[in-house]
Design a protein around this motif. Structure first.
Motif, PDB file in Angstrom:
ATOM      1  N   HIS A 155       0.840  -1.197   0.000  1.00 13.82           N
ATOM      2  CA  HIS A 155       0.000   0.000   0.000  1.00 13.82           C
ATOM      3  C   HIS A 155       0.879   1.253   0.000  1.00 13.82           C
ATOM      4  O   HIS A 155       1.785   1.385   0.830  1.00 13.82           O
ATOM      5  N   HIS A 158      -0.226   3.411   3.521  1.00 13.89           N
ATOM      6  CA  HIS A 158      -0.502   2.797   4.819  1.00 13.89           C
ATOM      7  C   HIS A 158       0.817   2.403   5.487  1.00 13.89           C
ATOM      8  O   HIS A 158       1.631   1.703   4.884  1.00 13.89           O
ATOM      9  N   HIS A 369      -9.262   1.586  -5.626  1.00  9.36           N
ATOM     10  CA  HIS A 369      -7.856   1.764  -5.265  1.00  9.36           C
ATOM     11  C   HIS A 369      -6.966   0.982  -6.227  1.00  9.36           C
ATOM     12  O   HIS A 369      -7.448   0.305  -7.142  1.00  9.36           O
ATOM     13  N   SER A 430     -10.692   6.349  -2.624  1.00  8.21           N
ATOM     14  CA  SER A 430      -9.970   5.221  -3.216  1.00  8.21           C
ATOM     15  C   SER A 430      -9.311   5.595  -4.540  1.00  8.21           C
ATOM     16  O   SER A 430      -8.142   5.279  -4.779  1.00  8.21           O
ATOM     17  N   GLY A 434      -6.103   7.669  -3.511  1.00  4.30           N
ATOM     18  CA  GLY A 434      -5.440   6.368  -3.514  1.00  4.30           C
ATOM     19  C   GLY A 434      -4.757   6.061  -4.826  1.00  4.30           C
ATOM     20  O   GLY A 434      -3.560   6.258  -4.990  1.00  4.30           O
ATOM     21  N   ALA A 473      -9.816  10.803   2.519  1.00  2.00           N
ATOM     22  CA  ALA A 473      -8.956   9.618   2.492  1.00  2.00           C
ATOM     23  C   ALA A 473      -9.174   8.858   3.787  1.00  2.00           C
ATOM     24  O   ALA A 473      -9.397   9.474   4.842  1.00  2.00           O
TER      25      ALA A 473
END
Length: 506
Positions: A155, A158, A369, A430, A434, A473
């Protein structure tokens, strides 16, 4: 500098026993992996609504966070859309921290010990993933699953980008896509009368009155705790780890009751029950995008009335690529180098926003995403159309559908909402914050791409919200630090079309 040796040392010890030749490369990869995780954590500290951050102040040399206990945390200016590992250390009341796990242990955050352990594992697993990469990978692989293996860092935003608690080093090497294994799935016979089946279950996975349910070997050992004729079906793991590509065939999604990044990857019984109706519904809606977007159909799904024992057969995205074309997840685009070209990035952004906003206007907000959204490229690399997979977390507006003469019959209630904020959060969080941000790699590049794209889009209320309001987000770190709070929590990021990239007025 503070450094947490626990997860790193454990991985090093296991790696020495499993693949000793990788140990030097693993050790060399650790500083970069720590910086990658720390950069993701710093983004969260700078922009998420964390209740123990009392204030944020921009300075000439970066950003200062005032913590609720009176201490001050200083680091570089935080671009919420940057994917590079640009944070190598931050300063907490005069003490420098380069290790995200040790920093988290020192913060006045609830549940920090558990999250710190996850971050330590994330950095160690990321170093392992980087250490195992070939020196000269094939430039343009032919198979769709080979593109999935290019997403080494997980990710893009993250901090738990590579956290795989419960997986040993041997299991990561054997099952994780970036290590390029061929995984042997088990086939567990279950009486057909004890299963819920939707769609067409493959004939080759029937044995008289029994269904043969594909089982991931990790699930068989750690959750089901029973042998499942291991290796009866071999497949290549995809980005989600629990979904695999059967050579020459479809993709199979297996139950994997482990926490990967943030979520436990089981398959709920209601999702199996709704899978056929949801697939047919999404396919029909996608047909209204004039060929810009295709949905991978769910072919068949079955569960033994347990989220721990279920499987879904889904079309392979390559079905929607023509001769000479490539289909790859958006998360793999940075590995192609295409996203470094501003004109190409503008074209791709326009394609993604056109399809996403058109479907949103019809009444469907995709969880678009970089893993769920794929792009079909021409032989020269031009973005042609999009492919979407995994419908479990989309949101559907019955009111918007009704305006276009479409009924939402048979869809699960949990995905239905007419709240425009919820719908826009789902798509913009997303797709824009993302997939597009991860592809652009910085606020400046994202801003330029959005400016190019939005000029040619129909002016709708959704587009106005995208252009004028803060960008939603998921507050991924806040969610990990508040495990008792159900559902998604959200951050409001500076809109790159309104504020200077990287600026925060919080």
């Amino acid at each position: 500098m503070y450094r947490s040796p626990t997860a790193e040392a454990e991985v090093a010890e296991e790696l020495a026993a499993e693949r000793a030749g990788l140990v030097p490369r693993y050790a060399a990869a650790l500083p970069g992996a720590r910086a990658a995780v720390l950069s993701r954590l710093w983004r969260a500290l700078a922009h998420e609504p964390l209740p123990w951050v009392a204030g944020r102040e921009r300075t000439r040399d970066g950003l200062v966070l005032r913590l609720a206990d009176g201490r001050r945390l200083h680091g570089p200016a935080a671009d919420p859309y940057a994917t590079a590992a640009y944070v190598t250390a931050v300063d907490l009341d005069g003490v420098p921290y380069e290790d995200p796990a040790r920093l988290t242990e020192a913060l006045p955050a609830p549940h920090r010990a558990a999250f710190a352990a996850e971050l330590g594992h994330s950095a160690a697993s990321l170093a392992l993933s980087r250490a195992a990469q070939p020196a000269h990978p094939e430039e343009w692989p032919e198979e769709d699953w080979q593109w999935e293996q290019r997403v080494v860092d997980g990710h893009p935003f993250h901090p738990n980008c590579r956290s795989r608690p419960g997986f040993s080093v041997a299991e990561q090497l054997a099952y994780a896509p970036e290590h390029r294994p061929l995984v042997g799935l088990g086939l567990l016979p279950v009486p057909a009368g004890e299963c819920l089946v939707t769609g067409a279950w493959p004939d080759e996975l029937r044995d008289g009155r029994r269904l043969l349910l594909p089982v991931h070997p990790w699930q068989a050992e750690h959750v089901l705790k029973r042998p499942c004729d291991d290796g009866a079906l071999t497949a290549h793991p995809l980005m989600s780890l629990r979904t695999l590509a059967v050579p020459g065939g479809p993709h199979v999604k297996t139950a994997l009751t482990a926490r990967l990044t943030s979520s436990v990857r089981d398959i709920s019984v209601p999702s199996i029950a709704a899978s056929a109706d949801l697939s047919a519904f999404a396919e029909a809606l996608a047909a209204r995008t004039d060929g810009l977007l295709r949905i991978t159909r769910t072919l068949g799904a079955a569960t033994a009335h347990s989220p721990d024992l279920a499987a879904v057969w889904r079309e392979a995205p390559k079905r929607y690529a023509g001769p000479g074309e490539h289909v790859l997840p958006v998360a793999a685009l940075p590995a192609t180098g295409l996203s470094e070209r501003p004109a190409w990035l503008g074209d791709f952004t326009r394609l993604a926003l056109t399809a996403g906003l058109r479907l949103l206007e019809l009444g469907v907000a995709l969880e678009a995403h970089g893993q769920n959204l794929l792009v079909v490229l021409s032989a020269s690399g031009a973005p042609l159309r999009l492919v979407y997979r995994d419908l479990a977390d989309i949101r559907v507006s019955p009111a918007r559908l009704a305006r276009h003469g479409v009924r939402a019959a048979g869809l699960p209630g949990r995905i239905l909402t007419d709240d425009p904020v919820a719908l826009r959060r789902k798509l913009f969080g997303s797709l824009v914050a993302g997939a597009l941000a991860g592809t652009a790699g910085s606020g400046a590049a994202l801003r330029a791409a959005l400016e190019t794209a939005v000029r040619e889009l129909p002016r709708t209320a959704d587009l106005a919200a995208l252009c004028e309001e803060p960008l939603p987000a998921k507050a991924l770190t806040l969610m990990r630090l508040s495990p008792a709070t159900p559902g998604d929590q959200w951050a409001a990021l500076p809109n790159p079309l309104v504020l200077e990239p990287g600026r925060s007025d919080q």
